[in-house]
Write a protein that holds these residues in place. Sequence first.
Motif, short mmCIF file in Angstrom:
data_model
loop_
_atom_site.label_atom_id
_atom_site.label_comp_id
_atom_site.label_asym_id
_atom_site.label_seq_id
_atom_site.Cartn_x
_atom_site.Cartn_y
_atom_site.Cartn_z
N PRO A 117 0.85 -1.37 0.17
CA PRO A 117 -0.04 0.09 0.01
C PRO A 117 0.92 1.41 0.04
O PRO A 117 1.75 1.39 0.74
CB PRO A 117 -0.72 -0.03 1.39
CG PRO A 117 -0.19 -0.95 2.12
CD PRO A 117 0.74 -1.99 1.36
N LEU A 118 0.60 2.00 -1.15
CA LEU A 118 1.14 3.47 -0.82
C LEU A 118 0.10 4.60 -0.99
O LEU A 118 -0.99 4.29 -1.25
CB LEU A 118 2.22 3.66 -2.22
CG LEU A 118 3.54 2.71 -2.42
CD1 LEU A 118 3.90 3.31 -3.62
CD2 LEU A 118 4.40 3.22 -1.00
N TYR A 119 0.28 5.77 -0.50
CA TYR A 119 -0.63 6.95 -0.32
C TYR A 119 -0.50 7.88 -1.40
O TYR A 119 -1.46 8.49 -1.90
CB TYR A 119 -0.29 7.62 0.91
CG TYR A 119 -1.13 6.85 2.29
CD1 TYR A 119 -2.18 7.16 2.84
CD2 TYR A 119 -0.34 5.89 2.84
CE1 TYR A 119 -2.90 6.40 3.76
CE2 TYR A 119 -1.03 4.96 3.77
CZ TYR A 119 -2.27 5.35 4.45
OH TYR A 119 -2.85 4.70 5.31
N GLY A 120 0.62 8.00 -2.16
CA GLY A 120 0.92 8.87 -3.06
C GLY A 120 2.00 8.46 -3.91
O GLY A 120 2.83 7.73 -3.73
N SER A 121 2.15 9.25 -5.23
CA SER A 121 3.06 8.91 -6.13
C SER A 121 3.50 7.38 -6.37
O SER A 121 4.56 7.13 -6.36
CB SER A 121 4.26 9.82 -5.47
OG SER A 121 4.03 10.90 -5.48
N VAL A 122 2.48 6.86 -6.64
CA VAL A 122 2.62 5.26 -6.91
C VAL A 122 3.55 4.87 -7.98
O VAL A 122 4.19 3.76 -7.89
CB VAL A 122 1.18 4.61 -7.15
CG1 VAL A 122 1.62 3.10 -7.33
CG2 VAL A 122 0.33 4.70 -6.05
N LEU B 161 6.33 5.86 -8.36
CA LEU B 161 7.75 5.81 -7.68
C LEU B 161 8.10 4.51 -7.59
O LEU B 161 9.21 3.93 -7.35
CB LEU B 161 7.90 6.71 -6.44
CG LEU B 161 8.70 7.84 -6.48
CD1 LEU B 161 8.78 8.61 -4.96
CD2 LEU B 161 9.91 7.84 -7.34
N GLY B 162 7.00 3.51 -7.22
CA GLY B 162 7.17 2.10 -6.82
C GLY B 162 8.35 1.42 -7.93
O GLY B 162 9.30 0.90 -7.59
#
Lengths: 210, 210
Positions: free
Chosen positions: B140-145, B147-148
């Motif tokens: 789970p990420l909250y922003g700027s996915v 960047l994964g």
Amino acid sequence: MLTIALPKGALLKDSIELCQKAGLDFSLFLSSSNRQLQIEDPTGVAKALLVRAQDVPVYVEYGQAHLGIAGYDVLKEKKANIAHLADLGFGYCRMSVAVPKDSPYRKSIDLPAHGIVASKFVNCAKEHFRALDLPVEIVPLYGSVELGPITGMSEAIVDLVSTGKTLRENGLIEIDVLFESSAYLVANPLLYRLNRDNIAGFVEQMTVNN
Amino acid sequence: MLTIALPKGALLKDSIELCQKAGLDFSLFLSSSNRQLQIEDPTGVAKALLVRAQDVPVYVEYGQAHLGIAGYDVLKEKKANIAHLADLGFGYCRMSVAVPKDSPYRKSIDLPAHGIVASKFVNCAKEHFRALDLPVEIVPLYGSVELGPITGMSEAIVDLVSTGKTLRENGLIEIDVLFESSAYLVANPLLYRLNRDNIAGFVEQMTVNN
């Protein structure tokens, strides 16, 4: 190359100053025209990722960043498997329970069993009420948590309080403090143990005379 | 009084226009100087709550709003117990799997078992890969996915795509579409069934000739 995850928002300016103590210049992130999420220090020894505050523990846990800076509130909520190296002494705030000031509740334990508590920090809120053995329902919200009690959806909220201005503006008062929070320097435990890319050297410079 | 939860962000302008079809004026929310999260229509027959898009289903499920407007993506992700009344025909986008364009993956099923997929839509991503029987880890990420994959943390992302500009700017390409999304009118099922405060009348006006 050492990689450090920096949090967008309230902690960013102080975090960049901290990096400067270790000779790393990421001040480009403070420029309003910057759109890059990844920049290299001009000396070429380190790079920084600009990510959401809640995502810092993720990048550090998965080893894409050796180091990161995150609020203790985020660390408590995310429970990531990362090493907490130092309290950095900025970004002070507290995680509190708040209720409408004309409500009869003056401590968490006064809340009705099966009452509703709205929060962005679901895990912190659950732990607090579980420790009190009070079976409230925690409703997750993403923003404007103060609308919970205002609309009558919830009896209380669990939220971060810094100056208390938002609470006052919405007729809410703090009735309990779960914990104090400040910014922490965190590291990937394995990379730190192996001292990859001289992590320990940077940490020492960042935290000396802190 | 009828209460309707409106989503901040991309859907707000069209949502307010929809309310105007039912004679309700909440255009104050579009004023940049507005700080109120709760306003009453000038005619006094309804009020609106301005909340985060992800919080709309919560206010509707808990009955603090009779009606709400939310993207289908949010409804799929939150799985709230609410009635989906109508597809409103705006806010089109799609939930997609994307990978770096120089990666060897051209379909979801090409991804390596035990690979990592970053997403803000954890439930949607889990369902998609479970249906394929592909055991990937959803982070789970909250922003700027995006960047994964850029940082190498994840092989792929599951995210909302509208124009595709963000993907292109980050060297990513779509390889699968989970579902198409648009804005939906939703209601609290019990309040709707009881037709409290003439919900059905407002719904009819909002959705006529839609």
